[in-house]
Motif scaffolding. Structure first.
Motif, PDB file in Angstrom:
ATOM      1  N   PRO A 161       0.821  -1.223   0.000  1.00  0.00           N
ATOM      2  CA  PRO A 161       0.000   0.000   0.000  1.00  0.00           C
ATOM      3  C   PRO A 161       0.850   1.267   0.000  1.00  0.00           C
ATOM      4  N   ARG A 162       1.941   1.250   0.738  1.00  0.00           N
ATOM      5  CA  ARG A 162       2.815   2.421   0.773  1.00  0.00           C
ATOM      6  C   ARG A 162       3.506   2.630  -0.571  1.00  0.00           C
ATOM      7  N   GLN A 190       2.385   1.817  -3.489  1.00  0.00           N
ATOM      8  CA  GLN A 190       1.408   2.332  -4.452  1.00  0.00           C
ATOM      9  C   GLN A 190       1.136   3.820  -4.260  1.00  0.00           C
ATOM     10  N   LEU A 191       1.429   4.311  -3.035  1.00  0.00           N
ATOM     11  CA  LEU A 191       1.258   5.734  -2.750  1.00  0.00           C
ATOM     12  C   LEU A 191       2.533   6.526  -3.009  1.00  0.00           C
ATOM     13  N   GLY A 192       3.601   5.832  -3.490  1.00  0.00           N
ATOM     14  CA  GLY A 192       4.813   6.541  -3.876  1.00  0.00           C
ATOM     15  C   GLY A 192       5.940   6.528  -2.869  1.00  0.00           C
ATOM     16  N   ASP A 193       5.868   5.661  -1.847  1.00  0.00           N
ATOM     17  CA  ASP A 193       6.938   5.564  -0.859  1.00  0.00           C
ATOM     18  C   ASP A 193       8.143   4.837  -1.479  1.00  0.00           C
TER      19      ASP A 193
END
Length: 382
Positions: free
Chosen positions: A129-130, A132-135
């Motif tokens: 999830p991180r 996919q958010l750009g982490d």
């Protein structure tokens, strides 16, 4: 000392190894600078009072006696040698308190924590999830799991995608890995220019493996001393971080390239020893030759022999051949015709011909030849 041996033993070996090591960019992983230095002189047990005068009023092995016959005990404040405590006295004794830990104020990364403990699927679930958010850190972690196939089916194509995403966001480790992917052109379109840009950025951000590989690129693009001098600052930074390839390359530059500062040149043997301790067999071979011939430092025949044997036992064919010569000529060791013949047989089987050693072997009696062949047949690489 090696002037009795076949040609290509001295600096030519180092120069040849340097030419191979620096010919093309190569993948380098960080290697701890570890390993025992062969031939280090063993000394006696060291205590605070070995060779030192005792404090005034303190007599070795004695204690003060009070008038009532009891022995006075001195506080263990380090001013006098301890009389020792028996093992039974120590059993059940309370241990000293551990030093207080510094409070951790940073953000805990549960995904990396799971990865380090071997819970790869949990790490993937937490990182995805991180990512996919750009982490960028999470993207690099997922790429590593996919690249190595840790708990999942290995998928280099998907790994390349995530490395690329993290590289674009400035993660040095991802930049290094993605630069290699772009250079190879197997799982992403080959792009040498972008590969070199990413490698340099990763190197300038402190990634040790990128520093070595960017140095290799500079050598490939600028043949001769010019390229070696351009690459040297990157090799130095990489070597300081424990990259054995960089330590080896740096040692060769310091010895073979003109115009190097003398303060740096004096560290050539130090860097070569560090690479040898890390298990780099070519470095072990070279440091053996350097010590025996007195290159970049004092001659040390015993330590040179130890390093040569270590490289030979690790499977280095040239070292096996040279070790045979050391046994024949009693250089750094006692003469041992059976051991000499054993190592010659092993190097000959690997395709390294040597007329001098062949003559030596044929001059042995039948029993010695049988013993040498038996030892060679039983040999297993360490």
């Amino acid at each position: 000392m090696f002037n009795r041996l076949p040609p290509r033993l001295s600096r030519s070996v180092s120069l040849f190894a340097l030419a191979i090591a620096l010919a093309l960019p190569a993948y380098a992983q960080e290697q701890p600078d570890a390993g025992n230095d062969a031939g280090v002189e063993k000394r006696g047990r060291i205590t605070p009072f070995n060779g030192a005068a005792l404090p005034e009023g303190a007599a070795s092995g004695k204690t003060d006696e009070k008038s009532d016959g009891s022995q006075g005990k001195k506080p263990a404040d380090g001013t006098a040698p301890s009389g020792g405590v028996g093992v039974f006295d120590r059993m059940g004794a309370e241990l000293p308190a551990l030093p207080a830990e510094k409070p951790f104020s940073g953000k805990v990364d549960d995904a990396y924590g799971a990865f380090q403990r071997g819970y790869y699927l949990t790490a993937m679930d937490l990182a995805l999830p991180r990512a996919q958010l750009g982490d960028a850190a999470a993207q690099t972690l997922i790429a590593e799991i996919l690249q190595q196939g840790l708990g999942v089916v290995r998928n280099p194509q998907q790994a390349a995608f995530w490395y690329g995403q993290a590289a674009e966001k400035g993660d040095p480790a991802a930049m290094f890995k993605y630069a290699l992917i772009l250079m190879e052109g197997r799982y992403a379109k080959r792009d040498r220019k972008k590969s070199e840009e990413l490698m340099k950025r990763a190197a300038d951000l402190g990634n040790g493996s990128a520093q070595f590989n960017y140095g290799q690129t500079l050598v490939a693009d600028n043949p001769g001393p010019k390229g070696l001098k351009l690459a040297m600052p990157y090799y130095e930074k990489s070597a300081e971080q424990g990259i054995a390839d960089a330590q080896y390359a740096l040692s060769q530059i310091l010895v073979n390239v003109d115009g190097i500062e003398e303060s740096k040149r004096t560290r050539a043997r130090e860097w070569l020893i560090r690479a040898a301790r890390a298990g780099f067999d070519t470095a072990q071979l070279d440091i053996a030759i350097w010590m025996i011939e007195g290159i970049a430092g004092e001659r040390n025949l015993e330590d040179g022999f130890g390093w040569m044997r270590r490289a030979a036992e690790g499977g280095n064919v040239v070292a096996q051949n040279r070790l045979s010569h050391l046994y024949v000529n009693a250089i750094g060791t006692r003469p041992n015709p059976v051991e000499a013949a054993k190592w010659y047989v092993l190097s000959r089987r690997a395709g390294l011909k040597d007329d001098t050693l062949e003559d030596f072997y044929l001059g042995l009696n039948e029993e010695q030849q049988k013993q040498a062949l038996s030892a060679a047949n039983k040999y297993r690489r360490s």
